[in-house]
Design an enzyme around this catalytic site. Structure first.
Site, PDB file in Angstrom:
ATOM      1  N   ALA A 284       0.769  -1.433  -0.500  1.00 12.95           N
ATOM      2  CA  ALA A 284      -0.070   0.279   0.097  1.00 12.95           C
ATOM      3  C   ALA A 284       0.838   1.332  -0.084  1.00 12.95           C
ATOM      4  CB  ALA A 284      -1.229   0.108   1.284  1.00 12.95           C
ATOM      5  N   ASP A 285       1.811   1.241   0.755  1.00 12.90           N
ATOM      6  CA  ASP A 285       2.636   2.419   0.679  1.00 12.90           C
ATOM      7  C   ASP A 285       3.569   2.570  -0.529  1.00 12.90           C
ATOM      8  OD1 ASP A 285       2.417   3.596   3.554  1.00 12.90           O
ATOM      9  OD2 ASP A 285       3.764   1.379   3.960  1.00 12.90           O
ATOM     10  N   VAL A 286       3.941   1.807  -1.024  1.00 20.00           N
ATOM     11  CA  VAL A 286       4.886   1.999  -2.855  1.00 20.00           C
ATOM     12  C   VAL A 286       3.746   1.887  -3.617  1.00 20.00           C
ATOM     13  CG1 VAL A 286       6.054   0.399  -4.221  1.00 20.00           C
ATOM     14  CG2 VAL A 286       6.630  -0.390  -1.902  1.00 20.00           C
TER      15      VAL A 286
END
Length: 401
Positions: free
Chosen positions: A180-182
């Site tokens: 989700a961050d990337v």
């Protein structure tokens, strides 16, 4: 900025596509910083603003010269200035920097920037052409905007963990990467570059709001099935026991049988009049027997290549040598100054241009290392004013390492 051999070589010669672009990066942990890292690799001058205690990720992973591996990966090539945003006069300094910036990145919880006097209205007033990228778990508006969120929370909330557990017949566990961050960082870069292009044409900046939940849902190729009312379907890829160890072969079983029977001579062992269910079982058994029938791994691979099948070795996570070899085959590993008299291997960005350069431009910075030169470069201030900013506790200069 101290630049070592590999990064100096990468930056020599050709121009970078974002050369001359100024980015003020207030991001922290992964999502915001990774977006800034990509812009740095593309040639932007990225100045990272860190709190007095530094980005929390400075302590994550193997530390060299006090700089953790996670911080290194997401902050290569940036300059670091340390500002206490709660100090009187800090907001004014940041707004002066915003006035000289093209792009601002932040991934605080919604409302925090306003609390510091740095909300979109204040930034837009300071620089009408600036583009602000805001990354948050659930977006800047809506009933869940105030929730704290990290990648695992989003993985769970969108149903990804439950779906994978259902397909695996197991209990839900989080992913082995911060997807989700990337993904959100990459979607954020796409959005801000589009807004940056618009600002270059019109002079009008934009506030780009990218929610982690939205980025993950849009990146999930299973979402359309959900909208169509279909149950979760396992992709047509399977891991088989094979000569020399497990192997994954892409493509559904029907395609696999078609290729192996046509190219490798496999014969359907089910007799005439067999039911579809019996044929499926018989063909699976034939495939399983075929994959373990070879004297060595190279002989197996030769046959899979002859059948035009996409395959991959399933390397054990503990087999560091195999994983390192696979990573090295990507051709995007380089090394940078480790700030302790040696070199540190890092991952390049994957961008390749026909007539432009891109890639790591320098090492990760010490906290507050560029308080003086970055602020002086952007604002053309005197040494006396820089001294005053330090004396007032707005700029902080922790010791290196």
């Amino acid at each position: 900025m101290a630049v070592g051999g590999s990064e100096a070589a990468a930056s020599a010669g050709r121009e970078r596509p974002l050369a001359g672009t100024r980015v003020l990066d207030l991001g922290r942990v992964i999502a915001g910083p990774f977006a800034g890292r990509m812009l740095s690799d593309l040639g932007a001058d990225v100045v990272k603003v860190e709190p007095p205690e530094g980005d929390i990720s400075r302590g994550w992973g193997r530390r060299v010269a006090g700089i953790g591996g996670s911080y290194t990966a997401h902050n290569l090539g940036k300059r670091s200035i340390c500002i206490d945003l709660a100090a009187p006069g800090a907001a004014e300094l940041v707004l002066r920097l915003v006035a000289e910036a093209d792009i601002v990145i932040e991934n605080f919880r919604p409302g925090i920037m306003e609390r510091f006097g740095l909300g979109w209205e204040a930034l837009h007033a300071a620089n009408p052409a600036v583009v602000l990228l805001s990354i948050s778990g659930f977006g800047q508006d809506g009933p869940e905007r105030d929730r704290a969120s990290y990648a695992p929370i989003v993985h769970a909330e969108i149903g990804l963990l439950d779906r994978q557990a259902h397909l695996d017949g197991d209990q839900p566990t989080d992913l082995a990467l911060s997807a989700a961050d990337v993904f959100t960082a990459l979607h954020g870069v796409v959005g801000l570059l589009a807004a940056y292009h618009h600002a270059a044409r019109t002079g009008e900046g934009q506030h780009v709001d990218v929610a982690m939940v939205a980025a993950m849902v849009s990146s999930d190729d299973g979402t359309q099935g959900l909208l169509d009312g279909q149950p979760a379907i396992r992709p047509g890829n399977a891991i088989y026991e094979a000569t020399g160890g497990p192997i994954i072969i892409a493509g559904d079983e029907k395609w696999l049988w078609h290729q192996l029977s046509r190219r490798c001579g496999l014969v359907d062992p089910s007799g005439p009049g067999a039911t579809i269910e019996d044929k499926v079982v018989a063909r699976r058994q034939a495939i399983d027997a075929f994959l373990v029938s070879f004297d060595d791994r190279p002989s197996l691979i030769t046959q899979l290549d002859a059948a035009n099948l996409a395959w991959g070795d399933v390397h054990p996570h503990r087999d560091a040598h195999a994983r390192q070899r696979t990573i090295a085959q990507t051709g995007i590993i380089t090394d940078v100054d480790d700030r302790a008299g040696g070199r540190r291997r890092v991952v390049q960005s994957p961008y390749r241009f026909s007539g432009l350069d891109a890639g790591v431009s320098g090492p990760a910075a010490f906290l507050g290392e560029h308080n003086r030169d970055a602020v002086a470069d952007w604002l053309d201030v005197s040494d006396a004013e820089l001294d005053e900013l330090h004396e007032r506790g707005i700029l902080l200069a922790p010791p290196p390492g």
